[in-house]
Design an enzyme around this catalytic site. Structure first.
Site, mmCIF file in Angstrom:
data_model
loop_
_atom_site.group_PDB
_atom_site.id
_atom_site.type_symbol
_atom_site.label_atom_id
_atom_site.label_comp_id
_atom_site.label_asym_id
_atom_site.label_seq_id
_atom_site.Cartn_x
_atom_site.Cartn_y
_atom_site.Cartn_z
ATOM 1 N N GLY A 46 0.757 -1.139 -0.013
ATOM 2 C CA GLY A 46 0.040 0.008 -0.062
ATOM 3 C C GLY A 46 0.820 1.220 0.074
ATOM 4 O O GLY A 46 0.318 2.348 0.447
ATOM 5 N N GLY B 75 -0.272 4.614 -1.397
ATOM 6 C CA GLY B 75 -1.369 5.302 -0.862
ATOM 7 C C GLY B 75 -0.773 6.405 0.179
ATOM 8 O O GLY B 75 0.331 6.810 0.391
ATOM 9 N N LEU C 169 -0.873 7.002 3.454
ATOM 10 C CA LEU C 169 -0.136 6.798 4.839
ATOM 11 C C LEU C 169 1.053 6.168 4.117
ATOM 12 O O LEU C 169 2.272 6.540 4.597
ATOM 13 C CB LEU C 169 -0.947 5.805 5.889
ATOM 14 C CG LEU C 169 0.049 5.262 6.462
ATOM 15 C CD1 LEU C 169 0.922 6.458 7.633
ATOM 16 C CD2 LEU C 169 -0.563 4.233 7.654
ATOM 17 N N ASP D 58 -1.809 -7.272 -6.508
ATOM 18 C CA ASP D 58 -2.955 -7.371 -5.655
ATOM 19 C C ASP D 58 -2.534 -8.045 -4.445
ATOM 20 O O ASP D 58 -1.996 -9.261 -4.675
ATOM 21 C CB ASP D 58 -4.175 -7.849 -6.439
ATOM 22 C CG ASP D 58 -5.419 -7.824 -5.720
ATOM 23 O OD1 ASP D 58 -5.325 -7.831 -4.459
ATOM 24 O OD2 ASP D 58 -6.744 -7.740 -6.440
ATOM 25 N N ALA E 193 -2.064 -1.417 3.500
ATOM 26 C CA ALA E 193 -3.368 -1.667 2.100
ATOM 27 C C ALA E 193 -4.809 -2.170 2.727
ATOM 28 O O ALA E 193 -4.868 -2.923 3.746
ATOM 29 C CB ALA E 193 -2.677 -2.447 1.329
ATOM 30 N N LYS F 291 -11.116 -4.992 9.479
ATOM 31 C CA LYS F 291 -10.009 -4.436 10.323
ATOM 32 C C LYS F 291 -9.749 -5.245 11.596
ATOM 33 O O LYS F 291 -8.583 -5.690 11.937
ATOM 34 C CB LYS F 291 -9.965 -3.116 10.557
ATOM 35 C CG LYS F 291 -9.840 -2.238 9.082
ATOM 36 C CD LYS F 291 -8.665 -2.530 8.297
ATOM 37 C CE LYS F 291 -7.499 -1.594 8.882
ATOM 38 N NZ LYS F 291 -6.067 -1.963 7.739
ATOM 39 N N PRO G 79 -4.158 3.724 14.525
ATOM 40 C CA PRO G 79 -4.202 5.220 14.345
ATOM 41 C C PRO G 79 -5.456 5.606 14.383
ATOM 42 O O PRO G 79 -6.564 4.801 13.979
ATOM 43 C CB PRO G 79 -3.546 5.489 13.069
ATOM 44 C CG PRO G 79 -3.624 4.097 12.382
ATOM 45 C CD PRO G 79 -3.717 2.955 13.222
ATOM 46 N N GLY H 28 -7.949 8.786 13.371
ATOM 47 C CA GLY H 28 -8.244 10.100 12.668
ATOM 48 C C GLY H 28 -7.091 10.534 11.913
ATOM 49 O O GLY H 28 -6.568 11.718 12.188
ATOM 50 N N ILE H 29 -6.488 9.865 10.908
ATOM 51 C CA ILE H 29 -5.503 10.307 10.269
ATOM 52 C C ILE H 29 -5.835 11.385 9.358
ATOM 53 O O ILE H 29 -6.858 11.333 8.655
ATOM 54 C CB ILE H 29 -4.711 8.938 9.258
ATOM 55 C CG1 ILE H 29 -4.396 7.793 10.342
ATOM 56 C CG2 ILE H 29 -3.770 9.485 8.606
ATOM 57 C CD1 ILE H 29 -4.080 6.585 9.461
#
Length: 346
Positions: free
Chosen positions: A11, A14, A16, A54, A75, A145, A167, A169-170
């Protein structure tokens, strides 16, 4: 001479993941850095290889993990997808990564979880990692998650050390979730409205701090008693929820923001109506509302966390204060807004 560390950021294209890549490469003695993502989103000559693949493809994941000493898995699909996609990517994809780490002899796996794995809209004050997982999650994202986190932590041992970071509220320049949602809301005129009375505290986390926490986790994971654990990550600055949108709206040039208050009870009622309509229309049309009962609960209940464990065990401390993170984010969206207005004028 010790062998150079070789990191795979899954990931890494992306929001983060890219910041983790950048901080690793900016370090005094940078490791080798590889990226696995669905598509190539940027070029950096210092990245050893940007692999397009993927995480649900065992062949692609195994090839990417070969020779790596650290895998950081960021990801996930977040919102707007059918339930089976969440389970395939967030859960089955994570299982594929764990299997590949074992097969390829990767000793370290860091997983990006979510602060909401123990949260379903309840009033949460000073939450800790001892809080239980939700019995019933209020959306599929958090459910998957939580399931993936439990899989990661239960896989610790037998040559593979694992850690899960949660984490809260990124946000940051260019994120496609928190601050972009606020920017989009402002453009729709929603800078005028707030739900509740802004008396509840919420934890936000600037993206650089989250990225730094992942690097610290990788550096400390093989110390006694560290692996197999979950850690909350925040900016350690609980803030009245609507203060953050107000800051961004004001920086975008809006004045007298959030002047119309919608009572919490009305917000919950409207959110319930939206949820019911989505359920009724599901067989006919897919709808991904931004206004739901769960989101109203998030906005109007306390949700702040105790990060003493991350401080004590990982040596984590937010390197970017909340106000500076907000300033950087506001500068980004102001520049984005100015560019959009200039394009319209031409």
């Amino acid at each position: 001479m010790a062998k150079q560390e070789s990191y795979l950021i899954i990931g890494g294209g992306g929001f983060l993941g890219k910041r983790i890549v950048e901080l690793l490469l900016e370090s005094p003695s940078p490791p080798e850095v590889y990226i696995l993502d669905l598509r190539k989103t940027f070029d950096n000559p210092r990245v050893k290889e940007f692999i397009e693949g993927d995480i649900t493809d065992p062949v692609a994941v195994n090839n990417a993990c070969k020779g790596r000493t650290v895998v950081i898995h960021t990801a996930a699909v977040i919102e707007g997808f059918p339930t089976p996609v969440y389970w395939k990517v967030n859960y089955e994809g994570t299982k594929t990564i764990i299997d590949a780490c074992r097969k390829q002899g990767v000793p370290t796996l860091i997983y990006t979880s979510s602060a909401s794995v123990t949260y379903n809209g309840q009033d949460l004050r000073n939450g800790t990692e001892k809080d239980p997982y939700c019995e019933i999650h209020m959306d599929t994202y958090n459910e998957t998650k939580a399931a993936a986190e439990q899989l990661v932590l239960s896989s610790n041992g037998g040559g593979l050390a694992t850690i899960s970071l949660r984490p809260a509220g990124i946000f940051g320049p260019g994120d496609n979730n928190a601050s972009k949602g606020l920017y989009d809301a402002a453009k729709k005129g929603n800078w005028k409205f707030m739900i509740g009375d802004n008396s509840t505290l919420f934890d936000w986390t600037y993206v650089d701090n989250v990225a730094q926490a992942h690097i610290l986790a990788a550096q400390n994971i093989h110390r006694p008693g560290v692996s197999g654990e979950a850690f909350y990550i925040t900016n350690d600055t609980p803030t009245f929820f609507w203060d953050v949108p107000k800051y961004l709206y004001n920086e975008l040039g809006y004045r007298n923001t959030l002047h119309t208050r919608i009572p919490r009870s009305l917000g919950l009622l409207l959110g319930s109506v939206v949820d019911a309509l989505v359920a009724i229309l599901k067989p006919i049309r897919k709808i991904n509302p931004t206004f739901t009962k769960f989101r109203v609960k998030v906005i109007t209940n306390n949700r702040y966390l105790n990060i003493a464990k991350a401080k004590d065990v990982l040596g984590y401390s937010p390197m970017i204060p909340l106000e500076e993170g907000l300033r950087r984010t506001a500068v980004h969206w102001k520049a984005f807004d100015d560019a959009a207005k200039a394009a319209e004028a031409n």
